[in-house]
Scaffold this active site. Sequence first.
Site, PDB file in Angstrom:
ATOM      1  N   ARG A  59       0.834  -1.207   0.000  1.00  0.00           N
ATOM      2  CA  ARG A  59       0.000   0.000   0.000  1.00  0.00           C
ATOM      3  C   ARG A  59       0.870   1.260   0.000  1.00  0.00           C
ATOM      4  O   ARG A  59       0.480   2.298  -0.530  1.00  0.00           O
ATOM      5  CB  ARG A  59      -0.963   0.011   1.212  1.00  0.00           C
ATOM      6  CG  ARG A  59      -1.690   1.341   1.378  1.00  0.00           C
ATOM      7  CD  ARG A  59      -3.001   1.233   2.157  1.00  0.00           C
ATOM      8  NE  ARG A  59      -2.881   0.464   3.381  1.00  0.00           N
ATOM      9  CZ  ARG A  59      -2.250   0.899   4.487  1.00  0.00           C
ATOM     10  NH1 ARG A  59      -1.698   2.092   4.532  1.00  0.00           N
ATOM     11  NH2 ARG A  59      -2.187   0.118   5.550  1.00  0.00           N
ATOM     12  N   TYR A 112     -17.385  14.607 -15.459  1.00  0.00           N
ATOM     13  CA  TYR A 112     -17.735  13.214 -15.189  1.00  0.00           C
ATOM     14  C   TYR A 112     -18.747  13.133 -14.037  1.00  0.00           C
ATOM     15  O   TYR A 112     -18.579  13.794 -13.002  1.00  0.00           O
ATOM     16  CB  TYR A 112     -16.460  12.447 -14.857  1.00  0.00           C
ATOM     17  CG  TYR A 112     -16.666  10.970 -14.751  1.00  0.00           C
ATOM     18  CD1 TYR A 112     -16.909  10.200 -15.879  1.00  0.00           C
ATOM     19  CD2 TYR A 112     -16.629  10.337 -13.514  1.00  0.00           C
ATOM     20  CE1 TYR A 112     -17.111   8.840 -15.787  1.00  0.00           C
ATOM     21  CE2 TYR A 112     -16.821   8.964 -13.413  1.00  0.00           C
ATOM     22  CZ  TYR A 112     -17.067   8.226 -14.551  1.00  0.00           C
ATOM     23  OH  TYR A 112     -17.262   6.882 -14.440  1.00  0.00           O
ATOM     24  N   ASP A 184      -8.580  17.315 -15.320  1.00  0.00           N
ATOM     25  CA  ASP A 184      -8.859  15.920 -15.658  1.00  0.00           C
ATOM     26  C   ASP A 184      -8.555  15.768 -17.153  1.00  0.00           C
ATOM     27  O   ASP A 184      -9.289  16.272 -17.998  1.00  0.00           O
ATOM     28  CB  ASP A 184     -10.328  15.597 -15.345  1.00  0.00           C
ATOM     29  CG  ASP A 184     -10.690  14.142 -15.633  1.00  0.00           C
ATOM     30  OD1 ASP A 184      -9.996  13.504 -16.451  1.00  0.00           O
ATOM     31  OD2 ASP A 184     -11.673  13.642 -15.048  1.00  0.00           O
ATOM     32  N   LYS A 209      -9.377   4.387 -19.091  1.00  0.00           N
ATOM     33  CA  LYS A 209      -9.712   4.805 -20.451  1.00  0.00           C
ATOM     34  C   LYS A 209      -8.487   4.686 -21.369  1.00  0.00           C
ATOM     35  O   LYS A 209      -7.996   3.601 -21.552  1.00  0.00           O
ATOM     36  CB  LYS A 209     -10.298   6.222 -20.412  1.00  0.00           C
ATOM     37  CG  LYS A 209     -11.278   6.462 -19.240  1.00  0.00           C
ATOM     38  CD  LYS A 209     -12.537   5.623 -19.332  1.00  0.00           C
ATOM     39  CE  LYS A 209     -13.378   5.635 -18.070  1.00  0.00           C
ATOM     40  NZ  LYS A 209     -13.771   6.926 -17.536  1.00  0.00           N
TER      41      LYS A 209
END
Length: 394
Positions: A59, A112, A184, A209
């Site tokens: 992590r 979005y 973004d 994407k």
Amino acid sequence: MKNIRNYGIETQCVHAGLKETTEGAVVTPIYQTSTFKFKDADHGARLFKGEEDGYIYTRMRNPTVEAMEDAVAILEGGAKALGCATGMAAVHTLFMATLKAGDHIICSESCYGATATLLANVMPNFGITTTFVDTSDINSVKKAIQPNTKMIYAETPGNPTLIISDLQELSNVAKSIGAKFAVDNTFMSPVLQRPFEYGADYIIHSMTKYLNGHADVVAGIIILKDEVEYPHFRKILNHLGGTIDPFNSFLVHRGLKTLKLRVLQQQENAKKVAEYLNNHPKIEWVRYPGLPSHPQYDIAQKQMKGPGSMIAFELKGGIEAGKILMNNIEIFGLAVSLGGVESLIQHPASMTHAGMSQEARLQAKITDGLVRISVGIENVNDLINALDKALSLV
Ligand SMILES: *Cc1c(COP(=O)(O)O)cnc(C)c1O
């Protein structure tokens, strides 16, 4: 590879981020391990005190993840990057790392859906408020400024309308009020748009994407312009926990190798599909940054290296016409998401936004005949024939 930042983006796509191994692996192996052994107690102490460089726990840090992060940071021309479990984990982590209760954000109204919901419905619970404006209109942005505005967050081209905002103007406004400017860049990828060159402080991507490009991963990333902020961001991401795992990092890193090839081929196909749609009598309008009819065509020419492969259009005949198109189209998958090698098509009014009232849909600029397509790398004549056949039934 030394001096990778001085090479062209094609070379960076193939080589950036590779971790040299003693075995000489040509790609960075998948370090599918949750944790790393200390050599002895003192070694563990030195790692935790930060006196020695090394891996502790996935992590916090993992070689496969780091290799992919380095590659994306280099491709965007940023200092450092932080891989996240999804695009939304990247968006959320960005806000948590940069804002506090009492702060205000100005965000593109065309953005979005989950970003809009997070800002409108979740962040206010933590004292962070947002004004949504048309960021393609700089005067609306200036009017929305409050004494506590700490961030301008722009998505350009915006989802699903493909409205384009001027990155340099937004960055100038942010600087003039001492706010941060975040972009973004999902729809463009670093191949087509480089927000750091226009003054952005942070870039986020849904790597689900274009960056991964094969529709087999959900992933996100935050790229920082300034290395100084990296330890703070790493700490926040580590504590929020939305880190990406080694296997998905490996897949994204593999996808990056063909990023430019894919993005350019998808764009070539999209230009032809947009032209075809633009001349079709059953289509009211087509919105594509490569068509001079796009309302911000000039800004697109200035800040984008190409129009990309997302197209929005309005079908005459509303919801029924949209359903006929959806139910008869071949090759194109009826699915949300975008940016993969396969073409996808979506009719929000009958599918993703069917649960909303027509009034609420129109408020969000989702008209009844709005269709969005993500153009893939298939044979472009096959794609146009598929659209032609389905449109003939409308
Ligand atoms: C998909 C998407 C996101 C969210 O990314 P996930 O990987 O689905 O969490 C954010 N912004 C844009 C523009 C997107 O297309």
